[in-house]
Scaffold this motif. Structure first.
Motif, PDB file in Angstrom:
ATOM      1  N   ASP A 240       0.820  -1.218   0.000  1.00 31.79           N
ATOM      2  CA  ASP A 240       0.000   0.000   0.000  1.00 31.79           C
ATOM      3  C   ASP A 240       0.854   1.269   0.000  1.00 31.79           C
ATOM      4  N   LYS A 259      -4.285  -3.934  -7.888  1.00 33.72           N
ATOM      5  CA  LYS A 259      -5.269  -2.858  -8.019  1.00 33.72           C
ATOM      6  C   LYS A 259      -5.895  -2.539  -6.665  1.00 33.72           C
ATOM      7  N   TRP A 260      -6.417  -1.349  -6.584  1.00 28.24           N
ATOM      8  CA  TRP A 260      -7.032  -0.888  -5.340  1.00 28.24           C
ATOM      9  C   TRP A 260      -8.328  -1.632  -5.087  1.00 28.24           C
ATOM     10  N   ASN A 261      -8.515  -2.118  -3.891  1.00 23.73           N
ATOM     11  CA  ASN A 261      -9.748  -2.793  -3.513  1.00 23.73           C
ATOM     12  C   ASN A 261     -10.504  -1.874  -2.562  1.00 23.73           C
ATOM     13  N   GLU A 262     -11.542  -1.256  -3.123  1.00 24.20           N
ATOM     14  CA  GLU A 262     -12.307  -0.244  -2.387  1.00 24.20           C
ATOM     15  C   GLU A 262     -12.859  -0.814  -1.081  1.00 24.20           C
ATOM     16  N   GLU A 263     -13.343  -2.046  -1.194  1.00 30.29           N
ATOM     17  CA  GLU A 263     -14.024  -2.660  -0.059  1.00 30.29           C
ATOM     18  C   GLU A 263     -13.069  -2.887   1.114  1.00 30.29           C
ATOM     19  N   GLY A 265     -10.152  -1.424   1.360  1.00 38.09           N
ATOM     20  CA  GLY A 265      -9.343  -0.239   1.621  1.00 38.09           C
ATOM     21  C   GLY A 265      -7.864  -0.529   1.511  1.00 38.09           C
ATOM     22  N   HIS A 267      -4.712  -2.596  -1.315  1.00 37.61           N
ATOM     23  CA  HIS A 267      -4.476  -3.093  -2.667  1.00 37.61           C
ATOM     24  C   HIS A 267      -4.555  -4.615  -2.704  1.00 37.61           C
TER      25      HIS A 267
END
Lengths: 333, 241, 94
Positions: A240, A259-263, A265, A267
């Motif tokens: 991160d 990739k960023w994992n929104e859920e 918070g 990567h």
């Protein structure tokens, strides 16, 4: 909390264990002359030794570029950095000595291949950009690992780490700055930087050790507060931190799944090739043989120097003793 | 830079090249020293010298251009400092011979209009280098039979490069070279004798062995050293690092 | 063998006016080199203005087992500390 209770343990030992456990639980530091469980001592010696060995073996891949550093400013920085690593090795061997294990003993084990050092140093530094990649990624990963050890339950190790972390803060920054200069430089320099990052990214992620469910020493070390976070936690933290830094560098990280994992918070990142990790650890990395041979050779070539200084000191003591004995005789005569 | 540079620029190159080249040789020890404590000590000396070199070369031009783009024949350093490290004894002898010279030279330059400020700072660093070399000379000379033999071999091998140090340098007019040589000789002799070693009998001057580094004539190992040092910089003309 | 080089404890005074504090340890064949090694290792970032080196074997330490008899008796003597005494408000320079 740990419960190391042998059937044969005496009541005194049980008391001592209780005192030890309470101290660890209360976040107090254990100091060299305190009673401690044998397994705690052994774990510390193993970890501190591996850490010390990593510092001094880690000098090699970077020293490989000192004589070719492309500017005098970079050359001074690199000499200072490699020197720091020798110094850090010294701090750590000193910490291990407080546990009753001499540096000589630990070096012998390293030279005989009976103690490990960080596998990352078994990869070669092929171009100047590798010096930058080591500073940014390898030192970055090392710092992520080391900062929590500043709060380790064993006092001398924690104190050595405080000193090391303070001194190392320049290591990562110089690596980043070196890569940034290359990335913004000529096309060839940019390509050199990208190639280095491509080669060092995955091995850097492996520096945090095997996944938590396969890590043999982790649980006990966490209970003893030698270790404060799990391998996977630290690895995630490092990823991160590194992603936005790579962007700032104008370089990409060699992982299509990153990739960023929104859920979460955090990567997501691709699967690590643990076969390679275990293979390098077993001694089949590109430089295992070379690194340990150079270390052993330096030590063996230096034997006559260490012997000579010891011999000189012994003669000197003898002479001083003889002289004062003579003086005494003269005084009483 | 050619053989015709003179005055301040030439003198800055003379002093700067000595420091640059010896610093490079000492840095080659990284990862190879006989004991960890000595890794730290040798790197400290290398860094002091590199710092001096950067100030001095900057007085003569661009430090990197001068370090990386000059040909071998344009370097003004002593042949002594370019000699390969050899074993630890060889390196210590080279340190003793050079740091004693450099210390007295900087002391002589302390009042110099041009080099005074640098010399005043550097002399403290060099005094420590000399002390380091002296401490080790005493221990290795009067240590074991093996260490004594190695030290004597180092002295005998490097002695021939010492005459060159006292040839007057243009631009360093405040230095009294004969006096410098006398101080050097008495200091070095005293250390050698206390270390139970022998002052070599061989010549310190004469033909090629006199050392002509100040005129741009160097020994074979120097070309290889420069090839390694300059390769990367020269491979990327005009690049910044 | 460096095993024959004894261990030394290093104490550094970080600046004038402060006392020497323990910085760490190192190996050296004798006191003179111990001092120089300490200078190179523990003050390379200008951390000190004075150094002591002591052979580690020369240090006599209190034992952790004697911790209670050594240090506990001093805990019940609060009258050694200025905060033990009550002074009326407004009294100055005390």
């Amino acid at each position: 909390m740990t419960t190391v209770t042998d059937a044969g343990q005496t009541a005194v030992d049980a008391d001592r264990t209780a005192v030890f456990d309470a101290a660890v639980a209360a976040d107090e530091r254990i100091e060299p002359r305190d009673w401690m469980p044998d397994a705690y001592r052994a774990t510390l010696v193993r970890q501190i030794a591996q850490h010390a060995h990593s510092e001094i073996i880690g000098m090699q891949p970077e020293a490989n570029w000192i004589t070719r550093a492309p500017s005098l400013r970079r050359k001074a920085i690199l000499i200072a950095k490699v020197q720091d690593e020798a110094g850090h090795g010294l701090y750590l061997y000193s910490a291990a000595e407080t546990l009753g294990t001499s540096r000589e003993e630990l070096l012998d084990k390293l030279h005989a291949g009976r103690q490990k050092y960080s596998s990352i140093f078994n990869y070669p530094t092929l171009t100047w950009a590798d010096v930058g990649a080591i500073g940014w990624l390898v030192d970055g990963a090392a710092i992520t690992n080391q900062v929590p050890i500043c709060r380790c339950s064993y006092g001398p190790y924690a104190r050595a780490m405080v000193r090391i972390c303070k001194e190392e803060s320049f290591h990562q920054r110089q690596g980043f700055e070196l890569l940034l200069t290359l990335s913004r430089g000529t096309e060839a320099q940019h390509a050199m930087a990208q190639d280095a990052v491509n080669r060092w990214w995955w091995p850097s992620l492996m520096m945090f050790g095997p996944p938590d469910d396969e890590s043999s020493h982790s649980a006990q070390s966490m209970a003893w507060k030698i270790k404060r976070h799990s391998n996977d936690e630290l690895r995630q933290r490092f990823v991160d931190i590194a992603v936005p830094q790579a962007e700032a560098l104008g370089l990409t990280l060699p992982d299509p799944d990153l990739k960023w994992n929104e859920e979460r918070g955090q990567h997501d990142f691709g699967a690590i090739d643990w076969t390679e990790f275990w293979d390098v650890l077993k001694g089949n990395g590109p430089c295992n043989e070379q690194r340990i041979t150079q270390r052993r050779t330096a030590h063996e070539d230096g034997a006559w120097v260490r012997d000579a200084a010891a011999a000189h000191a012994a003669k000197h003591t003898e002479r001083t003793t003889a002289r004062s004995a003579q003086n005494e005789q003269e005084a009483t005569a | 830079m050619t053989a015709t540079v003179s005055g301040t620029t030439g003198a800055a190159l003379v002093l700067g090249d000595d420091a640059l080249v010896l610093s490079h040789r000492l840095a080659e020890w990284a990862g190879h020293a006989p004991v960890l404590e000595e890794e730290v000590a040798l790197a400290n000396i290398a860094l002091d010298l590199l710092g001096q070199a950067r100030v001095l070369l900057s007085m003569a031009g661009d430090e990197d251009e001068l370090a990386y783009l000059r040909e071998e024949r344009a370097f003004r350093n002593l042949q002594l400092v370019e000699q390969p490290n050899g074993d630890f004894a060889h390196t210590i002898v080279r340190q003793l011979l050079f740091s004693t010279y450099q210390r007295f030279l900087y002391e002589a330059l302390a009042g110099d209009r041009v080099f005074g400020p640098l010399a005043a700072k550097a002399v403290k660093e060099v005094a420590y280098h000399q002390d380091h070399a002296e401490q080790w000379t005493l221990r290795l000379g009067d240590g074991t039979d093996e260490s004594q033999a190695r030290m004597q071999r180092g002295l005998d091998a490097l002695w021939r490069y010492t005459g060159e140090m006292f040839r007057p340098v243009d631009g360093l007019e405040s230095v009294k070279w004969q006096e410098l040589e006398a101080r050097w000789s008495s200091s070095v002799t005293s250390v050698i004798e206390r270390a139970t070693l022998r002052v070599p009998e061989g010549p310190r001057t004469g033909a090629w062995a006199a050392g002509a580094g100040r005129e741009g004539l160097h020994t074979e190992p120097f070309g290889r050293m420069l090839a390694e040092m300059q390769h990367l910089h020269r491979s990327h003309p005009g690049a910044s690092w | 063998m460096s095993g024959d080089w004894p261990l030394w404890e290093v104490f550094v005074r970080s600046r004038r006016g402060l006392s020497h504090t323990h910085a760490g340890s190192l190996h050296a064949p004798d006191a003179e080199l111990a001092l120089r090694n300490a200078r190179d290792l523990y003050t390379r970032r200008s951390e000190g203005v004075s150094i002591w080196v002591v052979p580690s074997t020369a240090i006599t330490a209190s034992s952790p087992d004697e911790k209670d008899p050594f240090f506990e008796p001093s805990a019940d003597k609060p009258y050694r500390h200025p905060t033990f005494y009550e002074i009326p408000d407004g009294v100055k320079h005390l």
